[in-house]
Structures are given as C-alpha cells and as structure tokens.
Design an enzyme around this catalytic site. Structure first.
Site, mmCIF file in Angstrom:
data_model
loop_
_atom_site.group_PDB
_atom_site.id
_atom_site.type_symbol
_atom_site.label_atom_id
_atom_site.label_comp_id
_atom_site.label_asym_id
_atom_site.label_seq_id
_atom_site.Cartn_x
_atom_site.Cartn_y
_atom_site.Cartn_z
ATOM 1 N N HIS A 1 0.829 -1.215 0.000
ATOM 2 C CA HIS A 1 0.000 0.000 0.000
ATOM 3 C C HIS A 1 0.859 1.258 0.000
ATOM 4 O O HIS A 1 1.853 1.335 0.723
ATOM 5 C CB HIS A 1 -0.922 0.015 1.233
ATOM 6 C CG HIS A 1 -2.011 -1.017 1.146
ATOM 7 N ND1 HIS A 1 -1.752 -2.358 1.242
ATOM 8 C CD2 HIS A 1 -3.336 -0.893 0.943
ATOM 9 C CE1 HIS A 1 -2.895 -3.018 1.104
ATOM 10 N NE2 HIS A 1 -3.856 -2.162 0.924
ATOM 11 N N ARG B 1 -6.293 6.397 -5.644
ATOM 12 C CA ARG B 1 -6.492 7.842 -5.876
ATOM 13 C C ARG B 1 -7.925 8.235 -5.529
ATOM 14 O O ARG B 1 -8.164 9.229 -4.845
ATOM 15 C CB ARG B 1 -6.169 8.193 -7.333
ATOM 16 C CG ARG B 1 -6.370 9.660 -7.635
ATOM 17 C CD ARG B 1 -5.841 10.106 -9.005
ATOM 18 N NE ARG B 1 -5.436 9.052 -9.913
ATOM 19 C CZ ARG B 1 -6.229 8.501 -10.847
ATOM 20 N NH1 ARG B 1 -7.463 8.905 -11.007
ATOM 21 N NH2 ARG B 1 -5.767 7.549 -11.638
ATOM 22 N N GLN C 1 -8.403 8.151 -1.659
ATOM 23 C CA GLN C 1 -7.714 9.235 -0.953
ATOM 24 C C GLN C 1 -8.382 10.578 -1.251
ATOM 25 O O GLN C 1 -8.469 11.452 -0.387
ATOM 26 C CB GLN C 1 -6.234 9.261 -1.336
ATOM 27 C CG GLN C 1 -5.523 7.973 -0.924
ATOM 28 C CD GLN C 1 -4.024 8.136 -0.785
ATOM 29 O OE1 GLN C 1 -3.550 9.131 -0.259
ATOM 30 N NE2 GLN C 1 -3.268 7.143 -1.230
ATOM 31 N N VAL D 1 -2.201 1.667 7.017
ATOM 32 C CA VAL D 1 -3.327 1.395 6.118
ATOM 33 C C VAL D 1 -4.625 1.524 6.896
ATOM 34 O O VAL D 1 -4.763 0.973 7.998
ATOM 35 C CB VAL D 1 -3.214 -0.013 5.487
ATOM 36 C CG1 VAL D 1 -4.473 -0.345 4.681
ATOM 37 C CG2 VAL D 1 -1.986 -0.107 4.591
ATOM 38 N N ILE D 2 -5.539 2.262 6.317
ATOM 39 C CA ILE D 2 -6.878 2.401 6.906
ATOM 40 C C ILE D 2 -7.840 2.491 5.731
ATOM 41 O O ILE D 2 -7.463 2.968 4.653
ATOM 42 C CB ILE D 2 -6.962 3.659 7.806
ATOM 43 C CG1 ILE D 2 -8.292 3.701 8.565
ATOM 44 C CG2 ILE D 2 -6.757 4.947 7.007
ATOM 45 C CD1 ILE D 2 -8.318 4.721 9.707
ATOM 46 N N CYS D 3 -9.055 2.006 5.904
ATOM 47 C CA CYS D 3 -10.034 2.107 4.822
ATOM 48 C C CYS D 3 -10.431 3.573 4.678
ATOM 49 O O CYS D 3 -11.253 4.080 5.438
ATOM 50 C CB CYS D 3 -11.239 1.219 5.108
ATOM 51 S SG CYS D 3 -12.426 1.286 3.771
HETATM 52 N N1 GUN Z 1 -6.844 3.142 2.341
HETATM 53 C C1 GUN Z 1 -7.515 3.062 1.196
HETATM 54 N N2 GUN Z 1 -6.699 3.012 0.171
HETATM 55 C C2 GUN Z 1 -5.460 3.078 0.707
HETATM 56 C C3 GUN Z 1 -4.192 3.097 0.133
HETATM 57 O O1 GUN Z 1 -4.036 3.014 -1.084
HETATM 58 N N3 GUN Z 1 -3.145 3.209 0.990
HETATM 59 C C4 GUN Z 1 -3.296 3.281 2.329
HETATM 60 N N4 GUN Z 1 -2.220 3.415 3.095
HETATM 61 N N5 GUN Z 1 -4.485 3.242 2.898
HETATM 62 C C5 GUN Z 1 -5.531 3.152 2.062
#
Ligand code: GUN
EC number: 4.1.1.97
Length: 174
Positions: A67, A85, A88, A120-122
C-alpha cells in the site's frame, strides 16, 4: 458485472478484473480464482479473507507493504492506482492544508519506523480528521495487534472495491 459473469471469467480475465481489490497484490486474485464458482460477492470476499488469514506473518506484512502512504509521495507524483487515488480523494487527502500535510507525513514516518509497514486504513470509511486521529492512536498499539488491525483494514478496502465491480442483484425473499 454480475456473479454469472464473474464465474465465467478466465484466469487472466479474473486477475485483470480483481487484481487490485487488494492494493497492488494481484496474487490474491490469482490464488482465489480456483475457488469458483462463488455464490455471491460475500463468498468471493470470504475466500479472499481466508487466503489472507492463511498467509504467514511475512506474507501478511508483505500485503500491507504494497500500500502507498496516505497523502504520500505516490499521490504527489500521480503514481497511485486509480482505486487508491479515488479513495484518498474521497477522504479529503488531496486537499490537506500545510499543517495537516506535515502532521500526516510525520506520523506516517513514525508509524513506518515503528512497525516496518505503512499505515493502512479504509480511507472511504474515514475522513481526514478521523484518519489523523486513528493514525496517532494506532501508533500506540503492540506490533502483533497492529498487524492484525492493518489486515482488517485491507479487508474493508477489498470489500468496497469488490462492491464497485460486482453489482448486487436485489435480494428476493421468495
Ligand atoms: N486506504 C484506502 N486506500 C489506501 C491506500 O491506497 N493506501 C493506504 N495506506 N491506505 C488506504
């Protein structure tokens, strides 16, 4: 795409379609393809979850390491996957002010230093304030607990990405 179409995909088509439901880890789709036919998207999601849970610690950490950092270098360079993308952007991470951006950078670096993998987080289930809060909180976790937490977030991201691809037919009671 409906489940009939999902279950009729060749291996190559399946990996092309589902290769990024776990970020930059097409091997996950490659691994679960042989479990066809899947009854519904939850069934496919469960197969992916079981595969991830069956991996040794190094494999699970490898998945987390695939990630990109949130609001990190790949975002600035335009090098994110389309899915990342979108997530985020939805969380507001493309519009951080200078103070929040500096805080995110600092905490991301501290996190990676402590755990050896990126935070990593949703992102679609959290806004930028919540993400910064969770990041600071999770820095205090024990490593094994935090690895499990990161893996559960990977599964949530996967669930939403699957829902984007598979259309869920109306459920019938009869
Ligand atoms: N949460 C949702 N997508 C991502 C990603 O691409 N990277 C990280 N670090 N967290 C996410």
């Amino acid at each position: 795409m409906d489940m009939r179409q999902v279950n009729s995909l060749s291996y190559e088509e399946f990996v092309e379609t589902f290769g990024n439901v776990v970020e930059r880890c097409p091997v996950v789709a490659a691994a679960v393809w042989s479990g066809r036919p899947f009854a519904n998207s939850h069934d496919l999601e469960a197969s992916i979850g079981e595969f991830i849970d069956s991996l040794p610690v190094a494999g699970q950490e490898g998945i987390v390491r695939c990630h990109p950092d949130l609001a990190g270098r790949d975002l600035k360079r335009g090098a994110l996957t389309a899915e990342s993308r979108g997530e985020q952007t939805q969380a507001g991470l493309t519009l951080l002010d200078a103070g929040d951006a500096a805080r995110m950078n600092r905490l991301n670096a501290q996190y990676k230093e402590r755990f050896g993998f990126p935070f990593v987080i949703c992102a679609r289930m959290n806004n930028k304030e919540e993400i910064l809060l969770r990041l600071a909180e999770r820095l205090g976790n024990e490593p094994a607990q935090e690895r499990q937490c990161a893996i559960e977030e990977v599964k949530k991201i996967c669930q939403l990405r699957l829902q984007d691809i598979i259309q869920c037919p109306a459920t019938h009671t009869k």
